[in-house]
Design an enzyme around this catalytic site. Structure first.
Site, PDB file in Angstrom:
ATOM      1  N   PHE A   7       5.053  -6.161  -6.869  1.00 19.65           N
ATOM      2  CA  PHE A   7       4.171  -5.660  -5.820  1.00 19.65           C
ATOM      3  C   PHE A   7       4.571  -6.202  -4.455  1.00 19.65           C
ATOM      4  O   PHE A   7       4.754  -7.415  -4.287  1.00 19.65           O
ATOM      5  CB  PHE A   7       2.716  -6.094  -6.082  1.00 19.65           C
ATOM      6  CG  PHE A   7       2.013  -5.334  -7.160  1.00 19.65           C
ATOM      7  CD1 PHE A   7       1.277  -4.199  -6.861  1.00 19.65           C
ATOM      8  CD2 PHE A   7       2.079  -5.763  -8.479  1.00 19.65           C
ATOM      9  CE1 PHE A   7       0.623  -3.497  -7.863  1.00 19.65           C
ATOM     10  CE2 PHE A   7       1.425  -5.072  -9.486  1.00 19.65           C
ATOM     11  CZ  PHE A   7       0.686  -3.932  -9.172  1.00 19.65           C
ATOM     12  N   ASP A   8       4.677  -5.314  -3.480  1.00 22.32           N
ATOM     13  CA  ASP A   8       4.723  -5.720  -2.090  1.00 22.32           C
ATOM     14  C   ASP A   8       3.366  -6.340  -1.753  1.00 22.32           C
ATOM     15  O   ASP A   8       2.375  -6.114  -2.466  1.00 22.32           O
ATOM     16  CB  ASP A   8       5.008  -4.494  -1.219  1.00 22.32           C
ATOM     17  CG  ASP A   8       4.969  -4.802   0.265  1.00 22.32           C
ATOM     18  OD1 ASP A   8       5.569  -5.805   0.673  1.00 22.32           O
ATOM     19  OD2 ASP A   8       4.323  -4.038   1.003  1.00 22.32           O
ATOM     20  N   LEU A   9       3.282  -7.097  -0.660  1.00 20.10           N
ATOM     21  CA  LEU A   9       2.019  -7.740  -0.296  1.00 20.10           C
ATOM     22  C   LEU A   9       1.271  -6.968   0.793  1.00 20.10           C
ATOM     23  O   LEU A   9       0.261  -6.312   0.525  1.00 20.10           O
ATOM     24  CB  LEU A   9       2.295  -9.186   0.155  1.00 20.10           C
ATOM     25  CG  LEU A   9       1.096 -10.012   0.601  1.00 20.10           C
ATOM     26  CD1 LEU A   9      -0.020 -10.009  -0.433  1.00 20.10           C
ATOM     27  CD2 LEU A   9       1.527 -11.446   0.928  1.00 20.10           C
TER      28      LEU A   9
END
Length: 212
Positions: A7-9
Site C-alpha cells: 500500500f502507498d501511504l
C-alpha cells in the site's frame, strides 16, 4: 489471488492533504512564494519532496534542499497528524489481515515519518513492514522501494500487488514487474492511472478487496 499487498501511504491509506498543503505553503513562504491554489499544492502528493520543489517552483540544488528542510520543520512536529484514514480503509486492512494476507506500506515518505503516521492513525498492527527511504535520499525510486519490499517478503512478485493513487505507484509496480490497483478516491485521475498502466482501477476501498 494476491497474498502480498503493498500500500502507498498518502492518498491511499490517509487523506494527507491537510498537513502536507500547510507544510508546503510554509516552505514556499520562506522563498517569498505565496501559493494558495489547491491544484498546485496537490501536485506534492506522490513524488519526493525535493523533486516537487525543483520541478514546480524551480527550487533546485541548495534551495531545493532548504525547501525540504523548511517543510519538515512543521510537518514533522505537528502537521503529520493532519491525515485521517479514508473511510473504509481500516475495515479493508482488517479483512485482508483476517484472510491471512501479508500487508506492507511502500512510500516515498521517509520511513521514520511513515512509521509515525501509521502509528498515529492506528493502523500499525495490520502491517508486516513499512518500507520507505532514508531522509537523506532526495529522489527515491518507487520501483526500488517496491523491489526492497519484495525482498523483505521473500516474494518473486507473482503473488504481489501494489495499491496506490498516483502514477508513481503504478509505474513503480510496472517497473518491478508486479500488478497494480489504482484508486480513484485519492489524488490521481483515471486518465493518469490508465496511462501509467494500472492493472485495475477502483473507486473505493471495498473494491480493492474484490480485486485481491
Amino acid at each position: 489471488m494476491y497474498n502480498l499487498v503493498l500500500f502507498d501511504l498518502d492518498g491511499t491509506i490517509t487523506q494527507s492533504e491537510y498537513g502536507i498543503f500547510s507544510s508546503v505553503q510554509y516552505a514556499l513562504e520562506k522563498f517569498g512564494i505565496h501559493e494558495t491554489d489547491p491544484k498546485n499544492l496537490r501536485r506534492f502528493i506522490g513524488p519526493p519532496l525535493y523533486v516537487s520543489f525543483s520541478e514546480f517552483y524551480d527550487l533546485k540544488g541548495d534551495d531545493g534542499e532548504l525547501a525540504v528542510k523548511y517543510y519538515r520543520e512543521v510537518y514533522e512536529t505537528e502537521n503529520y497528524k493532519e491525515a485521517p484514514v479514508y473511510d473504509g480503509v481500516k475495515e479493508l486492512l482488517k479483512a485482508l489481515k483476517d484472510e491471512g494476507k501479508r500487508l506492507m506500506v511502500v512510500t516515498s515518505k521517509p520511513k521514520e515519518m511513515a512509521d509515525k503516521v501509521i502509528e498515529h492513525v492506528g493502523v500499525a498492527p495490520y502491517f508486516d513492514a513499512i518500507v520507505g527511504p532514508g531522509r537523506e535520499m532526495l529522489s527515491p525510486s518507487k520501483k526500488d522501494l517496491i523491489l526492497k519490499a519484495l525482498g523483505i517478503a521473500g516474494s518473486d512478485g507473482k503473488d504481489a500487488v501494489m495499491v496506490g493513487d498516483r502514477l508513481f505507484d503504478i509505474e513503480g509496480a510496472c517497473g518491478a514487474g508486479i500488478d497494480s490497483i489504482g484508486v480513484l478516491y485519492g489524488y490521481g485521475s483515471r486518465e493518469e492511472l490508465e496511462k501509467a498502466g494500472a492493472t485495475y482501477i477502483v473507486d473505493t476501498p471495498e473494491q480493492i478487496a474484490d480485486r485481491i
